[in-house]
Design a protein around this motif. Structure first.
Motif, PDB file in Angstrom:
ATOM      1  N   VAL A   1      -4.463   3.686  -8.528  1.00  0.00           N
ATOM      2  CA  VAL A   1      -3.475   2.693  -8.084  1.00  0.00           C
ATOM      3  C   VAL A   1      -3.730   2.315  -6.627  1.00  0.00           C
ATOM      4  O   VAL A   1      -3.657   1.148  -6.235  1.00  0.00           O
ATOM      5  CB  VAL A   1      -2.044   3.246  -8.267  1.00  0.00           C
ATOM      6  CG1 VAL A   1      -1.013   2.258  -7.726  1.00  0.00           C
ATOM      7  CG2 VAL A   1      -1.782   3.544  -9.732  1.00  0.00           C
ATOM      8  N   VAL A   2      -4.061   3.317  -5.805  1.00  0.00           N
ATOM      9  CA  VAL A   2      -4.306   3.077  -4.382  1.00  0.00           C
ATOM     10  C   VAL A   2      -5.517   2.178  -4.185  1.00  0.00           C
ATOM     11  O   VAL A   2      -5.463   1.191  -3.426  1.00  0.00           O
ATOM     12  CB  VAL A   2      -4.502   4.419  -3.646  1.00  0.00           C
ATOM     13  CG1 VAL A   2      -4.932   4.179  -2.201  1.00  0.00           C
ATOM     14  CG2 VAL A   2      -3.219   5.240  -3.689  1.00  0.00           C
ATOM     15  N   VAL A   3      -6.620   2.491  -4.859  1.00  0.00           N
ATOM     16  CA  VAL A   3      -7.846   1.698  -4.692  1.00  0.00           C
ATOM     17  C   VAL A   3      -7.628   0.266  -5.166  1.00  0.00           C
ATOM     18  O   VAL A   3      -8.059  -0.697  -4.516  1.00  0.00           O
ATOM     19  CB  VAL A   3      -9.013   2.360  -5.449  1.00  0.00           C
ATOM     20  CG1 VAL A   3     -10.239   1.458  -5.431  1.00  0.00           C
ATOM     21  CG2 VAL A   3      -9.346   3.717  -4.833  1.00  0.00           C
ATOM     22  N   ARG A   4      -6.931   0.124  -6.297  1.00  0.00           N
ATOM     23  CA  ARG A   4      -6.677  -1.226  -6.819  1.00  0.00           C
ATOM     24  C   ARG A   4      -5.815  -2.023  -5.848  1.00  0.00           C
ATOM     25  O   ARG A   4      -6.080  -3.204  -5.564  1.00  0.00           O
ATOM     26  CB  ARG A   4      -6.014  -1.128  -8.185  1.00  0.00           C
ATOM     27  CG  ARG A   4      -5.797  -2.487  -8.871  1.00  0.00           C
ATOM     28  CD  ARG A   4      -5.434  -2.341 -10.340  1.00  0.00           C
ATOM     29  NE  ARG A   4      -4.193  -1.581 -10.513  1.00  0.00           N
ATOM     30  CZ  ARG A   4      -4.133  -0.372 -11.063  1.00  0.00           C
ATOM     31  NH1 ARG A   4      -5.240   0.225 -11.486  1.00  0.00           N
ATOM     32  NH2 ARG A   4      -2.975   0.251 -11.193  1.00  0.00           N
ATOM     33  N   ALA A   5      -4.771  -1.382  -5.286  1.00  0.00           N
ATOM     34  CA  ALA A   5      -3.900  -2.066  -4.330  1.00  0.00           C
ATOM     35  C   ALA A   5      -4.652  -2.424  -3.055  1.00  0.00           C
ATOM     36  O   ALA A   5      -4.472  -3.511  -2.491  1.00  0.00           O
ATOM     37  CB  ALA A   5      -2.690  -1.182  -4.010  1.00  0.00           C
TER      38      ALA A   5
ATOM     39  N   MET B   1       0.824  -1.196   0.000  1.00  0.00           N
ATOM     40  CA  MET B   1       0.000   0.000   0.000  1.00  0.00           C
ATOM     41  C   MET B   1       0.867   1.258   0.000  1.00  0.00           C
ATOM     42  O   MET B   1       0.544   2.243  -0.651  1.00  0.00           O
ATOM     43  CB  MET B   1      -0.922   0.014   1.221  1.00  0.00           C
ATOM     44  CG  MET B   1      -2.171  -0.847   1.082  1.00  0.00           C
ATOM     45  SD  MET B   1      -3.243  -0.332  -0.280  1.00  0.00           S
ATOM     46  CE  MET B   1      -3.682   1.328   0.196  1.00  0.00           C
ATOM     47  N   ARG B   2       1.996   1.199   0.745  1.00  0.00           N
ATOM     48  CA  ARG B   2       2.872   2.377   0.753  1.00  0.00           C
ATOM     49  C   ARG B   2       3.406   2.675  -0.648  1.00  0.00           C
ATOM     50  O   ARG B   2       3.507   3.835  -1.055  1.00  0.00           O
ATOM     51  CB  ARG B   2       4.027   2.168   1.735  1.00  0.00           C
ATOM     52  CG  ARG B   2       3.606   2.224   3.204  1.00  0.00           C
ATOM     53  CD  ARG B   2       4.788   2.024   4.128  1.00  0.00           C
ATOM     54  NE  ARG B   2       4.375   2.063   5.527  1.00  0.00           N
ATOM     55  CZ  ARG B   2       4.277   3.169   6.260  1.00  0.00           C
ATOM     56  NH1 ARG B   2       4.579   4.333   5.696  1.00  0.00           N
ATOM     57  NH2 ARG B   2       3.900   3.112   7.517  1.00  0.00           N
ATOM     58  N   ASP B   3       3.757   1.619  -1.389  1.00  0.00           N
ATOM     59  CA  ASP B   3       4.221   1.823  -2.767  1.00  0.00           C
ATOM     60  C   ASP B   3       3.124   2.449  -3.613  1.00  0.00           C
ATOM     61  O   ASP B   3       3.371   3.338  -4.437  1.00  0.00           O
ATOM     62  CB  ASP B   3       4.662   0.498  -3.381  1.00  0.00           C
ATOM     63  CG  ASP B   3       5.954  -0.028  -2.780  1.00  0.00           C
ATOM     64  OD1 ASP B   3       6.680   0.778  -2.167  1.00  0.00           O
ATOM     65  OD2 ASP B   3       6.222  -1.235  -2.919  1.00  0.00           O
ATOM     66  N   ALA B   4       1.895   1.971  -3.442  1.00  0.00           N
ATOM     67  CA  ALA B   4       0.770   2.518  -4.207  1.00  0.00           C
ATOM     68  C   ALA B   4       0.552   3.986  -3.868  1.00  0.00           C
ATOM     69  O   ALA B   4       0.284   4.812  -4.751  1.00  0.00           O
ATOM     70  CB  ALA B   4      -0.497   1.711  -3.922  1.00  0.00           C
ATOM     71  N   LEU B   5       0.673   4.321  -2.596  1.00  0.00           N
ATOM     72  CA  LEU B   5       0.457   5.701  -2.166  1.00  0.00           C
ATOM     73  C   LEU B   5       1.530   6.641  -2.712  1.00  0.00           C
ATOM     74  O   LEU B   5       1.258   7.816  -2.966  1.00  0.00           O
ATOM     75  CB  LEU B   5       0.403   5.768  -0.644  1.00  0.00           C
ATOM     76  CG  LEU B   5      -0.901   5.210  -0.029  1.00  0.00           C
ATOM     77  CD1 LEU B   5      -0.698   4.857   1.429  1.00  0.00           C
ATOM     78  CD2 LEU B   5      -2.028   6.218  -0.181  1.00  0.00           C
ATOM     79  N   THR B   6       2.747   6.137  -2.903  1.00  0.00           N
ATOM     80  CA  THR B   6       3.798   7.000  -3.455  1.00  0.00           C
ATOM     81  C   THR B   6       3.528   7.351  -4.908  1.00  0.00           C
ATOM     82  O   THR B   6       4.119   8.296  -5.435  1.00  0.00           O
ATOM     83  CB  THR B   6       5.181   6.319  -3.347  1.00  0.00           C
ATOM     84  OG1 THR B   6       5.156   5.085  -4.080  1.00  0.00           O
ATOM     85  CG2 THR B   6       5.557   6.072  -1.894  1.00  0.00           C
TER      86      THR B   6
END
Length: 400
Positions: free
Chosen positions: A12-16, A1-6
């Motif tokens: 990307v965040v919702v999918r992750a 999730m941290r990678d998605a948030l970056t």
């Protein structure tokens, strides 16, 4: 999730989030996450695919709070949590008075009717003046309908899905006539998602036909035929005119492919269905009358290299033309100019093309411009080089 948030991309965040191992071996169902975010499953699918980018701060904050993402990990400021506001349908105790509902009735049914009436007025304006004056305002109305949909209660959801799909389909049409086929198909895909979610067989068929129409403008015969045949699925659930307008599109696909017999067969079936159709103002394809099919057949004959077969039909249709359909009058005149050019009548072709051009300078229909350029090409092909040169010069200096 941290990678998605970056990534600073909510899609990307919702999918992750939905696929995070913390939720188990299988991803969370899109339907569940969509319900939490108060959007449709189709909207969530488009967000995850990157087709709908979430940039609005209010939406970003709303999604972050729904997914309980810590504020320190976000790339935007969520602000302080709002104090809980009374629900729209909450019971309100008036001081010293009775207990009443804060909102006894929701406004969605009235808004649906108002939006459909507004859409009808936009259709009239489009027929008279073309797409460009409407592109911005219709997009705004479509966004408004989408917002109503995200805030709707279940009992009103079907009607709101229908009206939002209608606006998305019409937005696609405006972009198509303005010459942006990629955006037209994107809006049509959005409309199809909404119509299918609503379980609306008629609207689903109609939008598939519209996708076929976009494909024919792009001169892709196989795709034109495939979309048209998809529109004819479950024929028992379709009105005669819905069948006719889809068959008309299948005929266009066969004409683009040079298949005379298949084109003629599809047109015959389209004409039969249009002739058998009862008058029904509620039919979305009510305009698909026998005379409409005849005019579309004329376009197919021109496409198949038989302009002489199209001349009489086009001339008869123009003699009976309704003045409300001014943009399409320009298109029909352009097709007639092509027919005259193909039958080696360059003077008539140039005269008719100039009448079409007078309308096209007002409507700026890209579809009509394309037909006028085809008329110039055909004049060159038949040896009328001076006429072709004159028409190209007029097009270049008039349609800037």
């Amino acid at each position: 999730m941290r990678d998605a948030l970056t990534s600073r991309d909510m899609s990307v965040v919702v999918r992750a989030y939905r696929r995070h191992p913390a939720h188990g071996r299988k991803p969370l169902p899109q339907s569940d996450v969509a319900r939490w975010l108060n959007i449709t499953q189709g909207q969530l699918s488009r967000i995850e695919a990157g087709r709908n980018r979430v940039r609005d701060l209010d939406k970003l904050v709303h999604y972050a709070r729904c997914l309980r993402i810590p504020a320190e990990l976000l790339w935007f400021d969520v602000g302080e949590a709002d104090h809980e506001s009374p629900k729209a349908n909450a019971v309100l105790g008036l001081p010293g008075g009775p207990m009443v509902h804060a909102a006894a009735e929701r406004t969605e049914p009235a808004l649906v009717g108002a939006l459909l009436n507004t859409l009808q007025q936009y259709v009239i304006t489009d027929n008279l003046a073309g797409p460009h004056s409407l592109l911005t305002v219709v997009a705004q109305q479509t966004s408004f309908a989408e917002r109503l949909l995200t805030e709707s209660r279940e009992r009103n959801r079907g009607d709101l899905l229908h009206v939002t799909a209608r606006f998305a389909e019409f937005t696609g049409w405006l972009h198509q006539d303005a010459g942006d086929l990629h955006t037209a198909m994107r809006w049509s895909n959005t409309a199809l998602d909404l119509a299918q979610e609503a379980g609306d067989a008629h609207l689903t068929s109609y939008i598939r036909m519209r996708k076929s129409n976009i494909a024919s403008d792009a001169r892709k015969p196989d795709l034109t035929i495939a979309f048209a045949r998809a529109a004819l699925q479950k024929p028992g659930a379709l009105t005669p005119r819905l069948k006719a307008v889809a068959l008309r599109q299948e005929a266009h696909g066969h004409a683009l492919a040079g298949s005379y017999d298949e084109c003629a067969r599809a047109l015959d079936h389209a004409f039969q269905h249009a002739a058998d159709a009862p008058d029904d103002d509620a039919d979305i394809a009510r305009y698909c009358t026998p005379s409409y099919v005849e005019m579309e057949a004329a376009h197919c004959w021109v496409e198949l290299g038989q302009p002489a077969k199209a001349l009489a039909t086009l001339q008869q249709g123009l003699a009976e033309w309704h003045p409300d359909f001014r943009r399409d009058l320009g298109l029909c005149l352009a097709r007639l100019a092509i027919a005259h050019a193909g039958t080696e009548q360059p003077d008539e072709a140039l005269t008719v093309a100039q009448h079409s051009l007078a309308i096209t300078t007002e409507t700026r229909s890209a579809r009509t411009k394309h037909q006028l350029h085809r008329a110039a090409e055909l004049l060159d092909t038949t040896g009328a080089h001076d006429h072709a040169r004159h028409l190209r010069h007029t097009l270049r200096t008039t349609l800037r």
